[in-house]
Enzyme design. Sequence first.
Site, PDB file in Angstrom:
ATOM      1  N   ASP A   1      -5.980  -0.129  -7.843  1.00 25.34           N
ATOM      2  CA  ASP A   1      -6.573  -1.426  -7.222  1.00 25.34           C
ATOM      3  C   ASP A   1      -7.626  -1.171  -6.367  1.00 25.34           C
ATOM      4  O   ASP A   1      -8.590  -2.115  -5.970  1.00 25.34           O
ATOM      5  CB  ASP A   1      -5.641  -2.437  -6.924  1.00 25.34           C
ATOM      6  N   HIS A   2      -7.996   0.006  -6.216  1.00 28.04           N
ATOM      7  CA  HIS A   2      -9.149   0.231  -5.092  1.00 28.04           C
ATOM      8  C   HIS A   2     -10.219   1.079  -5.696  1.00 28.04           C
ATOM      9  O   HIS A   2     -11.220   1.413  -4.971  1.00 28.04           O
ATOM     10  CB  HIS A   2      -8.588   1.225  -3.764  1.00 28.04           C
TER      11      HIS A   2
ATOM     12  N   HIS B   1      -8.626   5.226  -1.286  1.00 29.11           N
ATOM     13  CA  HIS B   1      -7.514   6.292  -1.679  1.00 29.11           C
ATOM     14  C   HIS B   1      -7.489   5.659  -3.255  1.00 29.11           C
ATOM     15  O   HIS B   1      -8.349   5.120  -3.929  1.00 29.11           O
ATOM     16  CB  HIS B   1      -6.023   5.949  -1.266  1.00 29.11           C
TER      17      HIS B   1
ATOM     18  N   HIS C   1       0.286   5.989   4.032  1.00 28.11           N
ATOM     19  CA  HIS C   1       0.208   5.307   2.683  1.00 28.11           C
ATOM     20  C   HIS C   1       1.102   6.394   1.819  1.00 28.11           C
ATOM     21  O   HIS C   1       1.189   7.616   2.132  1.00 28.11           O
ATOM     22  CB  HIS C   1      -1.153   4.931   2.164  1.00 28.11           C
TER      23      HIS C   1
ATOM     24  N   HIS D   1      -5.358   4.743  -5.442  1.00 23.97           N
ATOM     25  CA  HIS D   1      -4.532   3.558  -6.235  1.00 23.97           C
ATOM     26  C   HIS D   1      -5.393   2.998  -7.032  1.00 23.97           C
ATOM     27  O   HIS D   1      -6.584   2.597  -6.448  1.00 23.97           O
ATOM     28  CB  HIS D   1      -3.553   2.946  -5.380  1.00 23.97           C
TER      29      HIS D   1
ATOM     30  N   ASP E   1      -4.952   0.229   2.690  1.00 29.51           N
ATOM     31  CA  ASP E   1      -3.445   0.106   2.329  1.00 29.51           C
ATOM     32  C   ASP E   1      -2.854   0.884   3.360  1.00 29.51           C
ATOM     33  O   ASP E   1      -3.223   2.251   3.590  1.00 29.51           O
ATOM     34  CB  ASP E   1      -3.146   0.672   1.037  1.00 29.51           C
TER      35      ASP E   1
HETATM   36 ZN   LIG Z   1      -2.468   1.716  -2.122  1.00 33.00          ZN
END
Ligand SMILES: [Zn+2]
Length: 304
Positions: free
Chosen positions: A67-68, A63, A143, A65, A213
């Site tokens: 941090d990914h 996804h 999520h 976000h 997540d």
């Molecule tokens: Zn996330």
Amino acid sequence: MSDFKLTILGSGSAMPTPERFSSAHVLNVHGHLYLIDCGEGAQIAMKKYNIKMNKIEAIFISHLHGDHYFGLIGLLNSMHLNNRKKELNLYCFKPLDDIIKLQIEAANTQLSYKIKYNYLSEEGLVKLFDSKHVEVFSFPLIHRIPCCGFLFKEKKQSRNIKKEFVKNHNIPKEWFPKILSGQDFIDENGNVFSNNEIVNFQLNPRSYAYCSDTAYDEKVADYCMGVKLLYHEASFADDLEDVAKEKFHSTASQAALIARKSKAETLIIGHFSNRYKDKSLLINQAKQIFESTIEAYDGKVFEL
Ligand SMILES: [Zn+2]
């Protein structure tokens, strides 16, 4: 036995720290490398843990976000600087296509290789591809924005006679089909070699599922049913179940429940909130429900 090996490059959550980079895993299936999420620092971790970036055949981004995937543009650029020629398959949600193209265009760079974008959908268990050695699926997670998990299933390997044995013994041609059909081998001096000892075969193909997540969702257990190694996020300890729900994340016990329901062999938990300096609280909570729980940390390798 051929490799089925997971290396954790980043086990942290939103904010990377020197000890824990953001999410990134590498799965090696029979020498073919797949990168799953690419948080900040992923390419540095690859160097540290001796993962050859140009051997990566496909990248899966769960996804969007940061941090990914904030490590992705750096990695793609380094692949270009390494003069990669092989096409790279990228499995992601559609907006990533424009994000990457914009960054590359703004730098006036012409990549040395082609990126093939394959868009994810959230419609149940979807087969992404199928090769000689592995089948890969995506499945929806719950999520704040569209998000998918990934399931890698090794294909059954055909039997083969151990290379060492072939090298060290004089096996007449007519014996090969007999050994491969399960017979013991008898050499010219009458020595008997048990089939089990001289043949490689696998009864249970190996598998790995990655749940990046997600809020607690029992459907995930159905998608991952019977998986050998399950990674499930556990951002929070059990007392913060309400916070986890509100932020579309899971607690340690919820991760363990998914492992138990899916009849996984081993659970890895990670993506811990930075508020937990000592992760043993989360590991112990998960272990109460699912004994075979292991903490994810950067550089951890699992060989199945
Ligand atoms: Zn996330």
